[in-house]
Structure formats: C-alpha cells, structure tokens
Write an enzyme that holds these catalytic residues in place. Structure first.
Site, PDB file in Angstrom:
ATOM      1  N   GLU A 165       2.401  -1.284 -10.222  1.00  0.00           N
ATOM      2  CA  GLU A 165       2.441  -1.475 -11.705  1.00  0.00           C
ATOM      3  C   GLU A 165       1.426  -0.750 -12.563  1.00  0.00           C
ATOM      4  O   GLU A 165       0.630  -1.317 -12.931  1.00  0.00           O
ATOM      5  CB  GLU A 165       2.140  -3.061 -11.851  1.00  0.00           C
ATOM      6  CG  GLU A 165       3.220  -4.044 -11.038  1.00  0.00           C
ATOM      7  CD  GLU A 165       3.118  -5.353 -11.587  1.00  0.00           C
ATOM      8  OE1 GLU A 165       2.081  -5.771 -11.968  1.00  0.00           O
ATOM      9  OE2 GLU A 165       3.948  -6.124 -11.280  1.00  0.00           O
ATOM     10  N   GLU A 351       8.417  -7.603  -5.552  1.00  0.00           N
ATOM     11  CA  GLU A 351       7.878  -8.971  -6.095  1.00  0.00           C
ATOM     12  C   GLU A 351       8.627  -9.807  -6.974  1.00  0.00           C
ATOM     13  O   GLU A 351       9.097  -9.369  -8.007  1.00  0.00           O
ATOM     14  CB  GLU A 351       6.291  -8.756  -6.905  1.00  0.00           C
ATOM     15  CG  GLU A 351       5.137  -8.118  -6.287  1.00  0.00           C
ATOM     16  CD  GLU A 351       3.873  -8.109  -7.220  1.00  0.00           C
ATOM     17  OE1 GLU A 351       3.966  -8.799  -8.037  1.00  0.00           O
ATOM     18  OE2 GLU A 351       3.373  -7.220  -7.017  1.00  0.00           O
TER      19      GLU A 351
END
Ligand code: FCB
Length: 445
Positions: A165, A351
């Site tokens: 991320e 995720e």
C-alpha cells in the site's frame, strides 16, 4: 454451493510491526513506527507495537492455529530494522534467524510463505539522516536490503511482494500525518510516492536474480470503491481526482509506464521530481498484483481539492467498528477493472476483512456473525468476478489474528483469531471456524 477453481488458494495475513512485538530484541533497530508511537497523542491509548501479539516468540503456536484452520498461504512482512538495523550496511544475523525459523516452520506445516518486504517499518536512522522516503537514496537502500533478504530466502520463499500500500504510507505518513513519520507536506508526499514506486521497480530484478524458476514477484496496492456524494460536476471531479491519486497513479505507473496525465495536470507544482529511466524501472513486468479491499467512500469536493474531500455516510448502510461502510459490490468492481483496464496477469486478494467489537463469552467462544457475514458477502462477489474471467489466484483474510491497528492501536479487532492482550491467549472466533469450512470446501455452502 459456490465453488472456487481448483488452483485457488486461501490465506491469512499479519504484518511485522502489527504482531511481532520483541521490538528491542536480538539486535532489531528502531523503526519509524517505534518513534511515532512514542509521541504522546499519536496512537489511541498510547499503544505501540512493543509487545503486540508476541508473534516473535509465539510463531509456532500461531502456525499451529493456521494449520488447524487449513490456511494454505501466510502473508507476513519482513521487518527491515531486524535485518539491517542501521538501514544500510551491517546485516543482523539474528534478524534473519527469526525469519528462518518462521519460514521453515511454515514449510513444515505445508503453508506457503508470501513475504512482503516493506510494510511501513522503515529504519528510523534513514528518516533521521536522509528524510526517509523523501529521499531517492532510500529507494536504493531498500534495494540493498531486498538483495540481502531475497538472497537468503530465495530457495524457500517463492512469492514476494515488494511494498504494501504505497498510497497509504505516502499520503497518510507524509500528507495527513496520521501514520509514521507523521509529516504534513503534500509536495513531499507526492515525492515519496515516486520513490516508493522506484524502490519497487529496483527490487523486482533483484528478487528474480536471487530466486529460481518458481520465483514470482508482485506489489500490493489498496483500493477503495469511490462514489460522488452528489451528482454535481464538482463531486464527480473530486472522485476522479481521488481515484487518480489513490489508484491510477500507482496502476498506470506500473502497468502502463506513465503517470496519469489528468493527475499530473492537476498537481502543478506538486509533481514529483523524476529522472530519465525511472518510468521503465517502475513498469518492469510483474507476475501478479496483490490487491487489498475493505470499503467504499462516498465523497465530494472539499476546500483544497488536492487534499481534502467531504465524506458522507450512506443512509441504511452497515458500518464496521472502523466506521467503514460494508460495500461488497466494490470488491467485484475492483477485480473486474484490474482485469479489463489493466490486463493484470494474475491477482491475489491480499487483504479483506472487518473490525468489530468482539466479546469473549463465558464459555470462551467469540460469536462474530457480522464478520462472517462480511466475509461471506465479499466472497460471493469475489466468486462472481472469477466467473467473469478475472485471473484471481487466491484470497487472504485480514487478519489471522487481532493486532496493532496503527493509529487506533489495539482498539480495532480484525482477527479471525482473538487475542487476549493481557495473557496472550489465542482463541479461534466463530469466523475462524467458518473460514476453515470455506477452505475445506474450496467454496461456500
Ligand atoms: C491495511 C493495512 C493493514 C491493516 C488493514 C486494516 O491498510 O495494510 O496493515 O491495518 O488496513
């Protein structure tokens, strides 16, 4: 019965600073998250990752639990300050030893390790001495560290993710200041986004060179479904820019070899400095993309259209403890987009999950029907995307266990395993048993 393809893999994730603890053991250096947590007011209740889930010492028990659930892949991250405590130079053998133990125990249990090389815990010394990711040198320091780790584990770890991320760490760490290193400087934030991508690109051939025919390399990007608060041109434009900032900036650079023109035009003086050749380095072909998805934001234009956006709650929608809308349709839209617009060769859902205020009942059970419902609804959408031809190879739940949720500390429980932080007792939640059935059936009943 909703059945996933035979090659589909099921996983669970945790990341170094969120679970390991043992922050001062075996020669680990200080990270920017240790420092950030030490400043009063940064983290709810003054929490930190000092002890966390004590995974550093309890990894065997945790792998035993994964085995009990039937987990097939484990997403974890390697802490740079354990391996190279000073950021560059001297390697700390005891740091490598820990991941040796972890990886070997996973392999003995028949669980495939998926290693992320950077999940936000930069050695503090690189922040102090060269301004962290604001400096191009940090990308090169990352490449050196990646060489050490991938050389050491190239024979046993076949699946690598360079960064987790970069959008979150660039903008929340350097623009909003709510993540380490806690800076508020938009120009610097955009510059770090380029250095993150450069670091990623530099790492790709190094990992391949240190691996073998089984080695596969990717990066994990985060995606949020976005919709305009109203149907005005201004709000639609705000959504377009936010999508550009959080998603297309990274996707276009990696999969198309150039930053998106509309974002560059809007940034003006904030456009990061680059050097000739950077675009090619960043766009090196990948084996797969890791994608994270949790929620939707319904947004409109704020006062500063490069930084703030108004955000509205959706009437009648369900929200998790994070105040994140439960919006399963978004995971489908994301997957189909990655396939159709970017032709991503292989995708893993790295995720997806939800936080709720779980309670341990008198009988020691944790009934978390809302989490089960969240996972079920998202998996149905994931399945629909696979049925549309999206090349999705696996799904990993966030998280294997409750852990340190960054600025919200231990207040947010994302696990399918409950942690009692006072005793470090682990208890499988109802959602964990539910997930075990999903894995056993390779689908939903
Ligand atoms: C993601 C992070 C992960 C976790 C979840 C809830 O953005 O990668 O570490 O905190 O959110």
């Amino acid at each position: 019965m909703v059945q996933f393809p035979e090659h589909f893999r099921w996983g669970a994730g945790t990341y170094s600073y969120q679970v390991e603890g043992a922050a001062n053991e075996d020669g680990r250096g200080e990270s920017i998250w240790d420092r950030f947590c030490s400043v009063p007011g940064n983290i709810l209740h003054g929490d930190s990752g000092l002890v966390a889930c004590d995974h550093y010492h309890r990894y065997r028990e945790d792998i035993g639990l994964m085995k009990e659930l039937g987990v097939q892949m484990y997403h974890f991250s390697v802490a740079w300050p354990r391996i190279v405590p000073q950021g560059r130079g001297q390697v700390n053998a005891r740091g490598l030893d820990f991941y040796d133990r972890l990886v070997d125990t996973l392999l003995e249990a028949g669980i495939e390790p998926y290693a992320t090389l950077y999940h936000w815990d930069l050695p503090q010394i690189l922040q102090d001495e060269q301004g962290g990711w604001g400096s191009r040198d940090t990308a090169y320091a990352f490449a050196e560290y990646v060489d050490i780790v991938s050389r050491h584990f190239g024979d046993r770890i076949h699946n690598w993710l360079t960064l987790n991320e970069p959008a979150v760490t660039a903008f929340e760490g350097y623009e909003d200041g709510i993540h380490a290193p806690g800076l508020r400087d938009s120009r610097l934030a955009w510059q770090t986004s380029h250095h993150f991508l450069l670091a990623h690109g530099l790492a790709v051939p190094i990992i391949r060179a240190n691996g073998d025919a089984r080695t596969r390399v990717g990066i994990t990007l985060n995606f949020t479904a976005l919709d305009p608060a109203t149907d005005t041109e201004e709000d639609r434009e705000a959504v377009r820019f936010l999508d550009g900032k959080l998603h297309r900036w990274f996707l276009d650079a990696i999969f198309r070899g150039a930053y998106p023109a509309d974002v560059l035009a809007k940034l003006g003086a904030l456009v990061p400095e680059t050097q000739p050749g950077d675009a090619e380095i960043i766009a090196r072909p990948l084996d797969f993309l890791g994608a994270n998805y949790y929620t939707r934001s319904v947004v409109g234009r704020g006062n500063n259209d490069l930084v703030d956006f108004t955000s509205v709650r959706v009437d009648g929608a369900e929200y998790t403890a994070m105040d994140w809308e439960v919006y399963p349709q978004g995971i489908y839209d994301m997957l189909v987009r990655l396939h159709r617009e970017y032709a991503v060769p292989h995708i893993y859902l790295v995720e997806n999950g939800s936080a709720f205020p779980d309670v341990v009942e008198d009988d020691g059970r944790i009934h978390d029907p809302r989490r089960i419902n969240y996972l079920r609804e998202h998996l149905l959408q994931v399945h629909a995307a696979v049925a549309q031809g999206v090349p999705l190879d696996g799904y990993s739940v966030w998280s294997l266990m409750d852990n340190f949720e960054w600025s919200l500390g231990y207040s947010m429980r994302f696990g399918i395993i409950h942690i009692d932080y006072a005793t470090q007792k682990r208890r499988i939640k109802d959602s964990g048993y539910w997930y075990r059935n999903v894995i056993a059936n390779n689908g939903l009943r």
